[in-house]
Design an enzyme around this catalytic site. Structure first.
Site, PDB file in Angstrom:
ATOM      1  CG  ASP A 123      -3.287   1.946   4.564  1.00  0.00           C
ATOM      2  OD1 ASP A 123      -4.409   1.395   4.593  1.00  0.00           O
ATOM      3  OD2 ASP A 123      -2.453   1.885   5.488  1.00  0.00           O
ATOM      4  CE  LYS A 182      -4.004   4.664   7.118  1.00  0.00           C
ATOM      5  NZ  LYS A 182      -3.211   3.991   8.147  1.00  0.00           N
ATOM      6  CD  GLU A 234      -2.106  -1.507   4.931  1.00  0.00           C
ATOM      7  OE1 GLU A 234      -2.624  -1.365   6.060  1.00  0.00           O
ATOM      8  OE2 GLU A 234      -1.204  -0.771   4.498  1.00  0.00           O
ATOM      9  NE  ARG A 263       0.965  -5.420  10.978  1.00  0.00           N
ATOM     10  CZ  ARG A 263       0.993  -4.898  12.195  1.00  0.00           C
ATOM     11  NH1 ARG A 263       0.822  -5.664  13.253  1.00  0.00           N
ATOM     12  NH2 ARG A 263       1.183  -3.613  12.367  1.00  0.00           N
TER      13      ARG A 263
END
Ligand code: BES
Ligand code: ZN
Ligand code: ZN
Length: 479
Positions: free
Chosen positions: A249, A256, A329, A331
């Protein structure tokens, strides 16, 4: 680690005694000086006690009475980590563990701690031979654990260590496709059925959430279905476990935001491996329960075709979602899996995901969050399992008002809900895609150990595997 059931202890065997105020020392073959030393150490509460007979090492892990049985068991696991450190320091390759205490099944908990503490991930170390722990085998005499228990525990701890391995693998290796192949191999070994949907199939099914997250990636997504359906199952309709499989991620285009927050994002598939490895333990131990595992998997990257804030995505069930942060992302991909689960008419669905930083703000690293609209009985049961394996769950509400935060001006939902109650609003988003008794576990706080402590070694934690196994095993015992 190899666990081995033995009829009884050999005289020259190095051994860990699990002891307490009820231990009958005179049966344990200590000489008077040693007994006096043990008494002294017990009085001084200086543990573990080490008796070095030269031809063998004996370690005494001593436990004072605990009112709380779960803490007593956890103390066994923690003490095992100290014992393992000593055993490795003395370069022993095997040790026996015997329960001389009044704590029932203490050898089980102690062995859990020992195996998990002895875990190392050395695949990429050229000096692996030099730094590998010496301990390879634990012997368990039959009066401390039955041969059946030893086999069961071996499988369960194999599964927990496998989960750690899969998390610790670097993203360059652990793609969505590779993860799916790992699940296939596990299915083959344990006897559960695995079906993997490739990108074409996922497109034909119109899993919009999974495809949207995958748009910024070079690697195709996968959707894995694992099925364990024994003839003697206690349930007709399956229990479904769903795991977030974001193999890395970056946050996507909403990259991030803070320093170091991306460093450990290879753990974003910890939910997926908790599901796969729990399936492994359940199937290989032949628990009589019908379980299905669902894992949507992709990485989340800011490639040139990546989904962007402002996009509207049509999900698998037709719901439209306005994307306002591509870092939310998990969910998106879980929603499609939860919608997909409906066709099985499940008796219960549990999803597990490294879903929100908000969960960590709520409970630090001591627990996972649980949100449930399933029966109170099932909700209590999973919390109890959490205490038993010491992967604790803190329940948060699913009050309907929180859904307001997820409403979009131009679509049915948006994928972020503002700065407050982030773990709950994420769960409310997911709940929209369910139509069955459902529980959601946000494991973001515990998926990754920033530093190691006792049997919770640094890096991938492997949490969730023992939790699910305990939950399913207890359900089987209750019939
Ligand atoms: N994978 C992260 C959550 C996470 C954080 C896991 C820390 C493990 C440790 C997730 O995809 C994420 O980025 N969540 C966002 C959601 C936000 C944009 C609404 C978060 O929590 O910041
Ligand atoms: Zn994210
Ligand atoms: Zn994520």
């Amino acid at each position: 680690m190899q666990l081995q059931s033995v009829a009884k202890l050999q005289p020259n065997q190095s051994v860990v005694y699990i002891a307490d105020a009820h231990t009958q020392w005179e049966l344990l073959d200590f000489n008077p000086e040693q007994l006096a030393f043990i008494k002294h150490q017990v009085a001084a509460e200086a543990f573990p006690i080490v008796i070095n007979d030269y031809h063998r090492l004996r370690i005494i892990s001593y436990f004072n009475k605990q009112a709380d049985v779960h803490i007593a068991h956890e103390n066994c696991r923690i003490a095992a980590a100290d014992a393992v450190q000593l055993i490795n320091k003395y370069k022993l390759d095997q040790v026996a563990i015997t329960n001389e205490s009044s704590i029932p099944n203490a050898a089980w908990y102690f062995t859990e701690g020992a195996v998990l503490a002895n875990y190392q991930f050395l695949k990429y170390r050229n000096d692996a031979n030099k730094i590998a722990n010496s301990l390879k085998t634990i012997l368990l005499p039959q009066d401390s654990a039955t041969p059946q228990e030893v086999t069961e525990l071996q499988h369960l701890l194999d599964a927990a260590c496998m989960a750690r391995d899969l998390i610790n693998e670097p993203p360059v290796y652990q793609t969505a496709q590779h993860l799916a192949n790992e699940f296939k191999a596990m299915g083959k070994k344990a006897g559960f059925k695995t079906t993997v949907f490739d990108k074409k199939k996922i497109e034909s099914l119109k899993m919009g959430g999974l495809l949207a997250v995958n748009r910024g990636s070079q690697d195709p997504p996968t959707f894995t279905i694992m099925e364990w359906k024994p003839k003697n199952a206690i349930n007709k309709n399956p229990i479904i476990l769903v795991g977030k499989g974001v193999v890395f991620d970056t946050g996507g285009l909403s990259l991030k935001p803070t320093l170091n927050s991306m460093d450990f994002m290879k753990c974003d598939m910890a939910g997926a491996v908790a599901v796969g490895c729990a399936m492994y333990a359940t199937a290989i131990n032949k628990l009589p329960v019908y379980v299905i595992g669902l894992v949507p998997a992709t990485d989340n990257r800011p490639g040139e075709n990546a989904y962007v804030p402002g996009d509207v995505v049509t999900m698998y069930d037709g719901t439209t979602v306005e994307v306002l942060n591509t870092d939310a992302e998990g969910r998106m991909i879980l929603a499609d899996a939860l919608s997909y689960a409906k066709q099985y008419n499940p008796e219960l669905v549990i999803d597990i995901a490294t879903l929100t930083g908000a969960a960590s703000f709520a409970v630090g690293t001591q627990g996972m969050l649980l949100m449930s609209n399933a029966s109170r009985k099932d909700t209590k049961a999973i919390k109890k399992s959490g205490l038993e394996v010491y992967e604790r769950l803190v329940e948060m509400p699913l009050w309907h008002e929180y859904l307001e935060q997820m409403k979009s001006d131009i679509a049915d939902l948006k994928n972020v809900g503002g700065s407050e109650a982030g773990a709950i609003t994420a769960a409310k988003f997911l709940e929209h895609f369910t139509a069955y008794p459902w529980m959601h576990i946000d494991m973001a706080p515990v998926a990754w150990n920033m530093s190691g402590k006792n049997y919770r070694v640094k890096n991938g934690s492997g949490k969730g595997v023992r939790l699910f196994y305990q939950f399913l095993k207890t359900r089987c015992a209750q019939g």
